[in-house]
Motif scaffolding. Structure first.
Motif, PDB file in Angstrom:
ATOM      1  N   LEU A   1       3.031  -4.189  12.903  1.00 17.21           N
ATOM      2  CA  LEU A   1       2.255  -5.168  11.874  1.00 17.21           C
ATOM      3  C   LEU A   1       1.238  -5.937  12.308  1.00 17.21           C
ATOM      4  O   LEU A   1       0.257  -6.290  11.699  1.00 17.21           O
TER       5      LEU A   1
ATOM      6  N   GLN B   1      -1.136  -7.485   9.661  1.00 13.67           N
ATOM      7  CA  GLN B   1      -0.285  -7.755   8.473  1.00 13.67           C
ATOM      8  C   GLN B   1       1.024  -8.526   8.755  1.00 13.67           C
ATOM      9  O   GLN B   1       1.759  -8.511   7.728  1.00 13.67           O
TER      10      GLN B   1
ATOM     11  N   GLY C   1       7.088  -0.817   2.701  1.00 11.85           N
ATOM     12  CA  GLY C   1       5.514  -1.178   2.587  1.00 11.85           C
ATOM     13  C   GLY C   1       5.664  -1.861   1.073  1.00 11.85           C
ATOM     14  O   GLY C   1       4.587  -2.358   0.836  1.00 11.85           O
ATOM     15  N   ARG C   2       6.422  -1.775   0.215  1.00 13.75           N
ATOM     16  CA  ARG C   2       6.548  -2.655  -1.017  1.00 13.75           C
ATOM     17  C   ARG C   2       7.565  -3.661  -0.920  1.00 13.75           C
ATOM     18  O   ARG C   2       8.697  -3.449  -0.755  1.00 13.75           O
TER      19      ARG C   2
ATOM     20  N   ASP D   1       5.523   3.946  12.963  1.00 10.70           N
ATOM     21  CA  ASP D   1       4.688   4.005  11.566  1.00 10.70           C
ATOM     22  C   ASP D   1       4.939   5.202  10.878  1.00 10.70           C
ATOM     23  O   ASP D   1       5.137   5.219   9.744  1.00 10.70           O
TER      24      ASP D   1
END
Length: 324
Positions: free
Chosen positions: A44, A49, A239-240, A309
Motif C-alpha cells: 500500500l 494508499q 479492496g472495498r 498484490d
C-alpha cells in the motif's frame, strides 16, 4: 549501504536499488539485516494508499531479522544477538536502526527468514484475538486469508489459546497450507463457505472472525457469527471497505471490533512486552512456527510485492538481504 528506495508512487515499479548512508544508532538498536519481511502495508505504501504517507523518496520495509551491531543500555539485546524487529519504514536495507522496545531475540532453531515475518503478524494476531477479540478456550475462530502471513499466525495463536479453527482460502493449495498451520477445517471462498461454516458448527456459528479482507467477505461473515460473536476488522485486502447496518448487530447481539495493533502500541507501548511474553510461551509449547513462503533476493522486492498484490502468496513472503 544498499537500500531499496521508493522514488515514485507507481506501486512496485517505483522501487530502485540505491546506495545511501548507514543510519546513525542514536538510542536505537543497530542491526545488520539478513532477511526482511514483505507485508501488505509495504504494498500500500508503494501506491500511496496507506494511512501513513511519508515524503518521497523513502525506504519501505516494516520488519527485519538480523544480527545486532550495537544496542543502547537497557535495550534487552546486545551486540551479536540474533534478533527480529518491527519498524514502520527502512527495513529493506543492509543496516537498520530499530526501536529497542520492538526488537526481540530470535527463538532457538528459527531461521532468519522465519523471524523476519514474525513481529507484525504474530503481534497483530495475538492483539486481535486476545485484547480485542476476548477469545476464550473452547471457542471457534474463523480465519479469512488463512494461508497468508497474518492468517497462518492467527491460526497458530488461536490454537495456542485452546480454540477450534476454521479457515477460508481461495484455492485447494492454500487450504493445505492452512491445515498444515493448524486449521481444523478449510473451506474455499469460491464455494458456499457460509453454509459449510454453519454445518461445521452445528448451526450455531463461530465466536470470532478474523477478517483482513473486507468487502463481501465481511458482509457474509456477519451471517456466520454465533450470539455474542465478534467480527475482527483487521484490513481490507479485498479492496472495498464495507459498511454495516447496525440493526444487524443489535438483532444478533454481535460485535464488530476494530483491530489496529500498530496504532495501539504507539499509545500503549507496554503492551508489546506483554504480547512478546505470551508469544514466547506459545513458541516454547510448539504452537508458534512461522510459515515462510517465497524468499526473494533484495533486488527482486518488486516481484515479491506483485506476488502479494495478485493474492498468490502463501505464508510470509521474505527478502534475503545477506547470507546469515
Amino acid at each position: 549501504m544498499r537500500a531499496l528506495q521508493l522514488e515514485r508512487l507507481d506501486g512496485p515499479e517505483g522501487l530502485k536499488l540505491v546506495d545511501v548512508p548507514e543510519p546513525e544508532a542514536g538510542d536505537q538498536v543497530l542491526i545488520d539485516v539478513v532477511a526482511a519481511g514483505v507485508s501488505f502495508p509495504d504494498l500500500l505504501l508503494t501506491k500511496g494508499q496507506y494511512q501513513m504517507k511519508p515524503p518521497l523518496p523513502f525506504v519501505p520495509g516494516v520488519e527485519v531479522a538480523g544480527v545486532v551491531r550495537s544496542a543502547p543500555a537497557g535495550a534487552g539485546v546486545k551486540a551479536g544477538d540474533r534478533v527480529m524487529a518491527f519498524m514502520m519504514l527502512g527495513g529493506w536495507a543492509d543496516v537498520v536502526a530499530a526501536p529497542p522496545g520492538m526488537t526481540f531475540r530470535i527463538p532457538e532453531g528459527w531461521s532468519f527468514e522465519a523471524a523476519a515475518g514474525t513481529v507484525m503478524n504474530y503481534h497483530t494476531a495475538h492483539f486481535a484475538l486476545h485484547r480485542r477479540g476476548r477469545l476464550k478456550s473452547g471457542e471457534t475462530v474463523l480465519v479469512h486469508g488463512a494461508a497468508g502471513g497474518v492468517g497462518t499466525a492467527t491460526i497458530q495463536v488461536a490454537r495456542g489459546a485452546g480454540a477450534r479453527v476454521l479457515a477460508v482460502v481461495s484455492s485447494e493449495d492454500k487450504a493445505e497450507v492452512a491445515r498444515t498451520a493448524g486449521a481444523d477445517k478449510a473451506f474455499l471462498s469460491t464455494g458456499d463457505w457460509v453454509s459449510q461454516v454453519k454445518e461445521a458448527t452445528g448451526g450455531r456459528g463461530v465466536d470470532v472472525v478474523m477478517d483482513p479482507v473486507g468487502g463481501d467477505i465481511f458482509d457474509l461473515s456477519l451471517k456466520c457469527l454465533a450470539p455474542e460473536g465478534r467480527l475482527l476488522v483487521v484490513g481490507f485486502a479485498g479492496g472495498r471497505i464495507p459498511e454495516v447496518k447496525v440493526n444487524r448487530l443489535l438483532l444478533k447481539n454481535v460485535d464488530v471490533v476494530g483491530v489496529a495493533w500498530g496504532a495501539f502500541v504507539m499509545q500503549e507501548p507496554s503492551l508489546t512486552a506483554e504480547i512478546a511474553k505470551g508469544l514466547a510461551e506459545l513458541s516454547d509449547k510448539g504452537f508458534v512456527e512461522p510459515v515462510v513462503g517465497q524468499v526473494f533476493p533484495l533486488e527482486q522486492a518488486a516481484q515479491a510485492l506483485r506476488e502479494l498484490d495478485s493474492r498468490k502468496a502463501t505464508g510470509k513472503v521474505v527478502l534475503r538481504v545477506r547470507q546469515g
